[in-house]
Design a protein around this motif. Sequence first.
Motif, PDB file in Angstrom:
ATOM      1  N   ASP A 206     -54.370  58.734  18.873  1.00 63.45           N
ATOM      2  CA  ASP A 206     -55.563  59.311  18.174  1.00 63.45           C
ATOM      3  C   ASP A 206     -56.750  58.502  17.747  1.00 63.45           C
ATOM      4  OD1 ASP A 206     -54.420  61.891  18.987  1.00 63.45           O
ATOM      5  OD2 ASP A 206     -53.071  61.896  16.974  1.00 63.45           O
TER       6      ASP A 206
ATOM      7  N   ARG B 242     -68.425  60.619  24.217  1.00 63.68           N
ATOM      8  CA  ARG B 242     -67.221  61.250  24.681  1.00 63.68           C
ATOM      9  C   ARG B 242     -67.152  60.969  26.250  1.00 63.68           C
ATOM     10  NH1 ARG B 242     -65.139  66.733  22.893  1.00 63.68           N
ATOM     11  NH2 ARG B 242     -64.455  67.026  25.123  1.00 63.68           N
TER      12      ARG B 242
ATOM     13  N   PRO C 214     -59.636  55.338  17.287  1.00 63.76           N
ATOM     14  CA  PRO C 214     -60.423  55.068  18.090  1.00 63.76           C
ATOM     15  C   PRO C 214     -60.012  53.929  19.183  1.00 63.76           C
ATOM     16  CG  PRO C 214     -61.068  54.885  15.841  1.00 63.76           C
ATOM     17  CD  PRO C 214     -59.667  55.218  15.839  1.00 63.76           C
TER      18      PRO C 214
ATOM     19  N   HIS D 274     -60.627  57.428  22.967  1.00 66.96           N
ATOM     20  CA  HIS D 274     -61.716  57.619  22.464  1.00 66.96           C
ATOM     21  C   HIS D 274     -62.624  56.357  22.153  1.00 66.96           C
ATOM     22  CE1 HIS D 274     -59.325  60.994  20.878  1.00 66.96           C
ATOM     23  NE2 HIS D 274     -58.475  60.250  20.785  1.00 66.96           N
TER      24      HIS D 274
END
Length: 218
Positions: free
Chosen positions: A80, A48, A82, A42
Amino acid sequence: MARAIGVFGGTFDPIHYGHLRPALDVAEALDLAEVRFIPSGHPPHRGRPVAPSALRLEMVKAAIADEPRFVLDEREIHSDAPSYSVTTLESLRRELPATPLALIVGMDAFLGLTGWHRWRELLDLAHLVVAHRPGWHLQAEGELSTLVASRQTHDPRSLQASPAGHIYLQAVTQLEISSTAIRALVAGSREVRYLMPDEVRKLIIESRCYGREAQEVQ
Ligand code: ATP
């Protein structure tokens, strides 16, 4: 002390020779034990990625398969959170408490360093190796120039002698290739051969991840 390990993060969307050859140049110049390729899951500073994570992993795996010093590290993809360099380095540091770590960044990325999350802590965790990228020169200003003035070393051996803390500039093979340009070529049904390992090209064409045009792999 263990030999230094290179840490090379990126979206790798897709991976190309502009990533691979400079990483090898750095590995050889600094006598790195390995270079960890860490695809971001991420990326916080950009949109994205276009290709799904699993495919970007597959492309990196295919690209580095023949080079024993190159290693795929999947930690950011499976997290999950960043993908901040500082948290990735903290996690590597927990596993390798005393090994010198060399975070490899292109010059363009380095010039934006003071915008990175908790950037002041990066040099507590790793050295920074700045790979000169075509068209970019070190024109550091403000806090970045102060950082370079206090931390730059011209002796690659100092990167092996301590776990973290130095900035080193390494000239690398100049390859004006970018993932953005590759995605645009694919979307325009243009040939991308010779910009990346052929295995990666095949994965792009078969998956149609960057364009809907049907192409035959040849
Ligand atoms: P995009 O075009 O999608 O922004 P990119 O080609 O710049 O992608 P990234 O995955 O964002 O690739 O880059 C990862 C790292 O590789 C960064 O540190 C970047 O500076 C470096 N890098 C990318 N392309 C080159 C190149 N041609 N030469 C040297 N370093 C590069």
